[in-house]
Design a protein around this motif. Structure first.
Motif, PDB file in Angstrom:
ATOM      1  N   UNK A 160      -1.524 -15.536 -36.630  1.00  0.00           N
ATOM      2  CA  UNK A 160      -1.087 -14.079 -37.368  1.00  0.00           C
ATOM      3  C   UNK A 160      -0.175 -15.101 -37.989  1.00  0.00           C
ATOM      4  N   UNK A 161       0.539 -16.282 -37.127  1.00  0.00           N
ATOM      5  CA  UNK A 161       1.950 -16.476 -37.771  1.00  0.00           C
ATOM      6  C   UNK A 161       1.800 -17.584 -38.838  1.00  0.00           C
ATOM      7  N   UNK A 207      -0.450  -8.942 -49.882  1.00  0.00           N
ATOM      8  CA  UNK A 207       0.094  -7.554 -48.773  1.00  0.00           C
ATOM      9  C   UNK A 207      -1.128  -7.704 -48.069  1.00  0.00           C
ATOM     10  N   UNK A 208      -2.062  -8.138 -49.156  1.00  0.00           N
ATOM     11  CA  UNK A 208      -3.534  -7.546 -47.884  1.00  0.00           C
ATOM     12  C   UNK A 208      -3.643  -8.435 -46.985  1.00  0.00           C
ATOM     13  N   UNK A 209      -3.306  -9.782 -46.906  1.00  0.00           N
ATOM     14  CA  UNK A 209      -3.209 -11.178 -46.105  1.00  0.00           C
ATOM     15  C   UNK A 209      -2.303 -10.511 -45.383  1.00  0.00           C
ATOM     16  N   UNK A 210      -0.558 -10.292 -45.317  1.00  0.00           N
ATOM     17  CA  UNK A 210       0.386  -9.570 -44.393  1.00  0.00           C
ATOM     18  C   UNK A 210      -0.075  -8.843 -43.439  1.00  0.00           C
ATOM     19  N   UNK A 211      -0.788  -7.664 -43.808  1.00  0.00           N
ATOM     20  CA  UNK A 211      -1.220  -6.740 -43.205  1.00  0.00           C
ATOM     21  C   UNK A 211      -2.214  -6.561 -42.548  1.00  0.00           C
ATOM     22  N   UNK A 212      -3.333  -7.608 -42.346  1.00  0.00           N
ATOM     23  CA  UNK A 212      -4.041  -8.478 -41.829  1.00  0.00           C
ATOM     24  C   UNK A 212      -3.608  -8.973 -40.013  1.00  0.00           C
ATOM     25  N   UNK A 213      -2.866  -9.807 -41.098  1.00  0.00           N
ATOM     26  CA  UNK A 213      -1.908 -11.017 -39.898  1.00  0.00           C
ATOM     27  C   UNK A 213      -0.721 -10.329 -39.008  1.00  0.00           C
ATOM     28  N   UNK A 244       0.715 -22.547 -22.847  1.00  0.00           N
ATOM     29  CA  UNK A 244       0.862 -22.073 -24.513  1.00  0.00           C
ATOM     30  C   UNK A 244       1.748 -21.077 -24.979  1.00  0.00           C
ATOM     31  N   UNK A 245       2.469 -21.427 -26.744  1.00  0.00           N
ATOM     32  CA  UNK A 245       2.980 -21.258 -26.566  1.00  0.00           C
ATOM     33  C   UNK A 245       2.804 -20.034 -27.997  1.00  0.00           C
ATOM     34  N   UNK A 246       1.048 -20.155 -28.464  1.00  0.00           N
ATOM     35  CA  UNK A 246       1.194 -19.840 -29.840  1.00  0.00           C
ATOM     36  C   UNK A 246       1.179 -18.194 -30.034  1.00  0.00           C
ATOM     37  N   UNK A 247       1.252 -17.152 -29.289  1.00  0.00           N
ATOM     38  CA  UNK A 247       1.146 -16.183 -28.926  1.00  0.00           C
ATOM     39  C   UNK A 247       2.710 -15.374 -29.192  1.00  0.00           C
ATOM     40  N   UNK A 259       7.221 -15.052 -35.814  1.00  0.00           N
ATOM     41  CA  UNK A 259       6.664 -14.979 -37.065  1.00  0.00           C
ATOM     42  C   UNK A 259       7.152 -13.667 -38.478  1.00  0.00           C
ATOM     43  N   UNK A 260       6.018 -12.658 -37.085  1.00  0.00           N
ATOM     44  CA  UNK A 260       6.257 -11.719 -36.691  1.00  0.00           C
ATOM     45  C   UNK A 260       7.680 -10.999 -37.156  1.00  0.00           C
TER      46      UNK A 260
END
Length: 514
Positions: free
Chosen positions: A314-315, A327-333, A394-397, A403-404
């Motif tokens: 997602x990040x 914006x499509x990629x951003x919205x899905x992310x 783990x850190x990923x979430x 990033x969000x």
């Protein structure tokens, strides 16, 4: 066109703190005063973790071998970078100890992972050098020494490196490598080219990524999971954004940003991979409509599985979506980020599990055991079910949550980070440190007797310069949490590119478009 590594030397040499071109962070972003105390909360977790490391592990670590989590440091010097109170004493101690390391003589005979050592040691040393205002040239000297040993992973005319090297004999272990093992060296080795003036480092690693990107893939842009460096061909056609493949995809867009598209194959490969994923892998759960990226196996079947580790995507998509102004990629992310956060919000501890699965409109095939009645009941309430219940820090979430926040400025991401801090403080402390959990949804199953390196310690890992006064020795989890509540201008997503171990590397001003 100049090779990417050659052009980069000019680009980075001209870098400045001024912003140009497309931006990733929301302009003018500030952390509201109501959230200021959470930065101190993270510092307290850090000092407790650091004290435990000093007492029980300092001076007993080894150079990172072929397996994750066996040991990250040599002589424990990585743990003594700088304490969370901002003094310079520990940094000086670490640098002084670094100068004594002899990379030609490992503490015990072992195979050294090229991937793990690069993302930790090489990336950490270079980042520490940059973030300490280039005050300690010995850090580059030592980065060069260890990289010169790792370079023996390339044999003959192979464009791809082998996975590991015997530092005693300077010979690689002949075998297959993951695409992450091939594709997650480029940022660090190119940065070393910049500081040493030796283009070979960047050319070696860049060549490996290009070779993978040019192979016929199982799905457009989505490379198979493993390769044989001796043949340059895939040995495993499994497609995933998770383990084994993850940071290959992650570095495609980061390298494009770091080199400002000196070779467009990186950004083009990332765009194709994302487009292909949207068309083929993107799924919503039948309960709650939570969005995830599925896997695709060698039999061309969709596997409805996910993992904490894969939630970095997602990040990564937020970064790429902003750079591409898509914006499509951003919205899905952002929806993918919400799906991953749901794995935290749904458990007894408020912490997400190691692995999970879900049911979508095309079924619930995972390639593993059938769903149990207990899992189905959990799914019907939460829109996913747990297949691996442990939390190994783990850190990923929290990485994607960071990033969000930086991209949108929505304070709900600050609330989520604060919730994670509260959960860590409630469920992870032991009498001396912060431990891993056997089951995030059943605290009675107790602790795993480990404090992982990506939680707190490691070789100059995940260092962050704050107010240009110090380098904080947070590992990924604590670093992403700290940065979430820190002044966004200190290390901006518009001035730095983070390697996969969360070492910020200074980047040139951005282009107007990618």
């Amino acid at each position: 066109m100049l090779p990417s590594c050659v052009r980069f030397l000019t680009l980075l040499g001209a870098a400045s703190s001024s912003l140009a071109g497309v931006t990733v962070q929301k302009p003018g972003l500030t952390v509201p005063p109501a959230y200021a105390s959470h930065k101190t909360d993270v510092e307290k977790i850090f000092t407790t973790s650091y004290a435990a490391y000093k007492e029980f592990a300092f001076g007993h670590d080894e150079l990172h071998p072929v397996t994750e989590g066996v040991g990250d440091d040599l002589g424990g010097w990585g743990a003594s970078l700088v304490d969370a109170m901002g003094t310079m004493d520990l940094l000086e101690e670490a640098v002084n100890f670094t100068a004594t390391i002899d990379f030609s003589t490992p503490p015990v005979p072992q195979l050294i992972s090229v991937f793990e050592t690069t993302i930790r040691w090489v990336g950490g040393l270079i980042s520490a050098y940059e973030l300490s205002d280039e005050k300690y040239p010995i850090l580059i000297t030592k980065a060069k020494e260890v990289t010169d040993k790792l370079a023996y992973a390339w044999v003959g005319n192979n464009t791809m490196p082998y996975h590991s090297v015997d530092f005693t004999t300077n010979t690689p272990q002949i075998g297959t490598n993951s695409i992450a093992g091939v594709g997650t060296l480029s940022l660090e080795w190119l940065a070393l080219s910049h500081y040493t003036g030796n283009e070979t480092y960047g050319k070696l690693t860049e060549g490996g990524v290009i070779a993978v990107a040019q192979l016929p893939a199982p799905l457009p842009g989505l490379a198979g999971q493993n390769v044989d460096p001796s043949t340059g061909q895939f040995t495993n056609l499994y497609v995933t954004w998770g383990a084994g493949s993850d940071s290959y995809f992650e570095y495609l867009i980061k390298y494009a940003r770091y080199t400002n598209n000196a070779n467009t194959i990186f950004v083009d490969s990332w765009k194709t991979a994302v487009d292909s994923s949207i068309r083929t892998l993107l799924r919503n759960s039948t309960v709650g409509g939570h969005m995830y990226l599925a896997d695709y196996d060698a039999e061309q079947l969709i596997r409805h599985v996910g993992s904490h580790l894969a939630c970095y995507y997602a990040g990564n998509w937020l970064l790429g979506g902003k750079l591409l102004q898509n914006q499509t990629i951003i919205d899905i992310a952002l929806q993918l980020n919400d799906g991953c956060w749901n794995t935290y919000a749904s458990t007894e501890t408020g912490i997400g599990p190691e692995t999970f699965a879900f049911i979508s409109s095309d079924g619930n095939f995972t390639g593993g055991a059938a769903i149990t009645d207990e899992q189905l009941a959990f799914y019907n309430e939460h829109g996913f079910y747990i297949t691996g219940s442990d939390y190994i820090q783990r850190p990923e979430v929290l990485e994607s949550n960071f990033y969000a926040w930086r991209v949108t400025g929505d304070t709900k991401y600050l609330d989520r980070a604060a919730s994670a801090i509260a959960s860590f403080n409630k469920f992870l402390p032991t009498t001396v440190a912060f431990a891993c959990l056997n089951n995030v949804n059943d605290i009675t199953q107790g602790f795993i007797d480990d404090m992982e390196s990506f939680w707190h310690v490691g070789l100059f890992r995940r260092s962050v310069c704050v107010l240009n006064l110090c380098i904080y020795r947070f590992a990924e989890v604590l670093k992403y949490l700290y940065l979430t509540f820190d002044d966004p201008t200190h290390i901006s997503l518009d001035t730095h590119v983070w390697n996969t171990e969360c070492h910020p590397l200074r980047a040139p001003p951005a282009l107007d478009s990618y």
